[in-house]
Design an enzyme around this catalytic site. Structure first.
Site, PDB file in Angstrom:
ATOM      1  N   ARG B  56       0.850  -1.198   0.000  1.00  0.00           N
ATOM      2  CA  ARG B  56       0.000   0.000   0.000  1.00  0.00           C
ATOM      3  C   ARG B  56       0.878   1.239   0.000  1.00  0.00           C
ATOM      4  O   ARG B  56       1.200   1.788   1.053  1.00  0.00           O
ATOM      5  CB  ARG B  56      -0.920  -0.015   1.223  1.00  0.00           C
ATOM      6  CG  ARG B  56      -2.082  -0.995   1.054  1.00  0.00           C
ATOM      7  CD  ARG B  56      -2.803  -1.228   2.346  1.00  0.00           C
ATOM      8  NE  ARG B  56      -1.942  -1.951   3.287  1.00  0.00           N
ATOM      9  CZ  ARG B  56      -2.286  -2.299   4.523  1.00  0.00           C
ATOM     10  NH1 ARG B  56      -3.454  -1.978   4.977  1.00  0.00           N
ATOM     11  NH2 ARG B  56      -1.444  -2.947   5.295  1.00  0.00           N
ATOM     12  N   ASP B  58       2.280   5.008  -0.226  1.00  0.00           N
ATOM     13  CA  ASP B  58       1.771   6.291   0.268  1.00  0.00           C
ATOM     14  C   ASP B  58       1.551   7.288  -0.865  1.00  0.00           C
ATOM     15  O   ASP B  58       2.038   7.086  -1.981  1.00  0.00           O
ATOM     16  CB  ASP B  58       2.789   6.912   1.235  1.00  0.00           C
ATOM     17  CG  ASP B  58       2.780   6.222   2.590  1.00  0.00           C
ATOM     18  OD1 ASP B  58       1.685   5.884   3.074  1.00  0.00           O
ATOM     19  OD2 ASP B  58       3.871   6.033   3.147  1.00  0.00           O
ATOM     20  N   TYR B 119      12.407  -1.871  -3.562  1.00  0.00           N
ATOM     21  CA  TYR B 119      12.185  -0.443  -3.788  1.00  0.00           C
ATOM     22  C   TYR B 119      13.469   0.209  -4.266  1.00  0.00           C
ATOM     23  O   TYR B 119      14.566  -0.222  -3.886  1.00  0.00           O
ATOM     24  CB  TYR B 119      11.782   0.268  -2.486  1.00  0.00           C
ATOM     25  CG  TYR B 119      10.373   0.020  -2.012  1.00  0.00           C
ATOM     26  CD1 TYR B 119       9.333   0.859  -2.401  1.00  0.00           C
ATOM     27  CD2 TYR B 119      10.080  -1.039  -1.154  1.00  0.00           C
ATOM     28  CE1 TYR B 119       8.038   0.656  -1.951  1.00  0.00           C
ATOM     29  CE2 TYR B 119       8.784  -1.256  -0.699  1.00  0.00           C
ATOM     30  CZ  TYR B 119       7.765  -0.402  -1.100  1.00  0.00           C
ATOM     31  OH  TYR B 119       6.486  -0.609  -0.654  1.00  0.00           O
ATOM     32  N   ARG B 206      11.630   5.194   3.653  1.00  0.00           N
ATOM     33  CA  ARG B 206      11.827   6.646   3.705  1.00  0.00           C
ATOM     34  C   ARG B 206      12.560   7.069   4.978  1.00  0.00           C
ATOM     35  O   ARG B 206      13.355   8.021   4.954  1.00  0.00           O
ATOM     36  CB  ARG B 206      10.475   7.356   3.596  1.00  0.00           C
ATOM     37  CG  ARG B 206       9.885   7.242   2.186  1.00  0.00           C
ATOM     38  CD  ARG B 206       8.418   7.623   2.147  1.00  0.00           C
ATOM     39  NE  ARG B 206       8.212   8.989   2.622  1.00  0.00           N
ATOM     40  CZ  ARG B 206       7.002   9.528   2.828  1.00  0.00           C
ATOM     41  NH1 ARG B 206       5.911   8.795   2.589  1.00  0.00           N
ATOM     42  NH2 ARG B 206       6.897  10.763   3.248  1.00  0.00           N
TER      43      ARG B 206
END
Lengths: 259, 259
Positions: B56, B58, B119, B206
Site C-alpha cells: 500500500r 503512500d 524499492y 523513507r
C-alpha cells in the site's frame, strides 16, 4: 552593447521541453530562450541580456546538458553561483534550471566553438503506454530487435550526405555531416539510441530514429539504411519520430569552460 | 461473491503517484485503488471487482512493478490481453497502466503469497533543483558520500527490530524485519538506494533514507545507524524523506505468476 561593455558567461542548462515551443523565441507560445533571457535580465535589474545556444531544440525536445552563452552588462556585479542559483529562482516554476556557469572570453561562442553535440533518444518498447515516463519516451508497441537496429545504424556512421534524413525546411547550406557515434542498446523495456556528431541537421536524429525503428521491427532490411542515404531524398526515409524521446545530453568544446 | 463465482487475476502495474492519495481508497482525493477497481469494473459491464495489493504505497510514491490481484466475476469473458489493454484504455488519462495480467488460483494472494518487495529511492544530489525529474527525486543539495552511506547501511542488513525506523502510526504487530538488500551507488548527480526485504514497515524505506542522508552528508558518523537501531525509538532516527524519490520496483513470489 559595445564589446567592452559585455561580460560573457557560458551556462550548462537542463530543461523539460514538454510544454514549450522549443529553444527559439516564437510569435506564439513560450520558448526556453524567452524564459532564460527574462531570468537573466532580472538578475541585472531588468537590463537586456542576449543568448546564443549550442542547439536550437524543437518543441517537446528536452536537454540535460545544453550549453548556451549569455552576454551580461560588464558592470553588473554577478558571479557564477549567483547566475546558477538566481536564475534557477527566477525561472520557477518552469522546469528549466542552470547547472553550471563559467566566465568565457568574447571570442568564445556556445554555438561556433562547439566541436560535438550528443543526444539520447529513448524508446519505450512494450504494449502498455508510459505511466512514469510520459512525454519523455516514444512509445513503440512493435517488438524491436536492437541488433538489427545497430546493423542498420552502422551504415550511417562516418561522413555522408544526409539529405534523406534532414527536414525539408532545414536551412543548412550543406547536408554533409560526420556521424561519430550511433549506438543502440536495450535496458528492459527501454531502447536507447545514443548519438554524437560535430553538428546535426534539422530533425536528423528524429529522422534516423524513425527509419531505425522500421529496421528494428523487421519492416525494412538493414541495408535499406544505406539505400536511403544514397537516395539523397527525404521521401526515401521513414517517418520523423516524435520529439518526446529526444534529449540533448551534452556539448563538447576544445577546452571545457566548466572544468 | 461466492468462491465459485470468482476468477482471480494477478496484475503487474506501473503508476506515477504524484497526484494521488496513495494506493488505498481514502475519504478525500483519488487513490490508485479507486482508479484500478473502476477500470476493472468497466471491463465487466459495471459489475464490482475487488483488489488486493502487495504494497500500500503512500501518496506521492511511485511503482514500476507493483503486483496486485483482482477478483472478477467468473462468468465474464476476459483474457490477459483484454485486461492489460482494456484497463489501460479505461485508466486514461491517469498515469496508471497494466503491464501484465495472468490467471491465478484462489489460494494465491498478491499480498500474502509475496516473498519479497524491492524499492528504489532516488536522490538528486546537486545544487540546481530538478527540471527533468521533478516529483521523482528527493533533491538534496548537501554533498553526499555514498561510501559512508553504504557503511552506515550495512548496520541495517539482516534481522533487527526496526522500531526506530517505522512510522508512529505503523500498525504491524512486530517491528522485526529482515533486510536482505540495502545498496547505494552514484550515477552522476543521482544517488540510488536499492533495497529488498520480505516486507517493510510503514515508512521504513523513507526513514532509513532520511538517516542515511545524515550519514552521507557527514552530519552523523556511520555507527549512528547501529545506535539508532538499538534505541528502538523513532525519535532516535533522522527525518522521514519525502515520498517523491520512492518507487516500488518489484514483488517476488515462490513461482512467478507472469512467467
Amino acid at each position: 552593447m559595445a564589446e567592452d561593455d559585455i561580460a560573457r558567461w557560458a551556462l550548462k542548462i537542463e530543461y523539460d521541453g514538454t510544454n514549450y515551443v522549443g529553444w527559439q523565441r516564437q510569435k506564439d507560445g513560450l520558448s526556453i530562450q524567452t524564459l532564460i533571457e527574462a531570468a537573466a535580465s532580472k538578475l541585472v535589474g531588468g537590463r537586456a541580456v542576449s543568448s546564443i545556444t549550442a542547439g536550437r531544440t524543437d518543441a517537446g525536445v528536452h536537454a540535460s546538458g545544453m550549453v548556451i552563452h549569455l552576454d551580461f552588462p560588464a558592470d553588473a556585479p554577478i558571479n557564477g553561483r549567483q547566475i546558477r542559483d538566481g536564475m534557477g529562482y527566477y525561472l520557477k516554476p518552469h522546469p528549466v534550471v542552470v547547472l553550471q556557469a563559467a566566465p568565457v572570453s568574447l571570442d568564445w561562442s556556445a554555438r561556433f566553438s562547439a566541436t560535438w553535440r550528443s543526444y539520447r533518444f529513448t524508446i519505450l518498447n512494450r504494449q502498455a503506454r508510459p505511466a512514469l515516463q510520459e512525454n519523455h519516451v516514444w512509445h513503440v508497441k512493435r517488438s524491436l530487435d536492437v541488433d538489427l537496429m545497430q546493423e542498420g545504424a552502422n551504415f550511417l556512421l562516418g561522413t555522408h550526405d544526409f539529405t534523406s534524413f534532414r527536414a525539408i525546411a532545414c536551412q543548412a547550406k550543406s547536408a554533409v555531416r560526420t556521424l561519430d557515434v550511433l549506438k543502440i542498446h536495450r535496458e528492459g523495456d527501454l531502447v536507447l539510441v545514443d548519438t554524437q556528431a560535430r553538428s546535426f541537421l534539422h530533425h536528423q536524429v528524429r529522422n534516423m530514429v524513425g527509419s531505425l525503428v522500421m529496421v528494428g521491427s523487421r519492416q525494412w532490411p538493414t541495408e535499406k539504411m544505406r539505400d536511403i542515404l544514397q537516395a539523397k531524398n527525404r521521401c526515401a526515409a521513414g517517418p520523423t519520430s516524435p520529439p518526446d524521446g529526444l534529449c540533448l545530453t551534452g556539448v563538447g568544446y576544445p577546452e571545457d569552460p566548466f572544468a
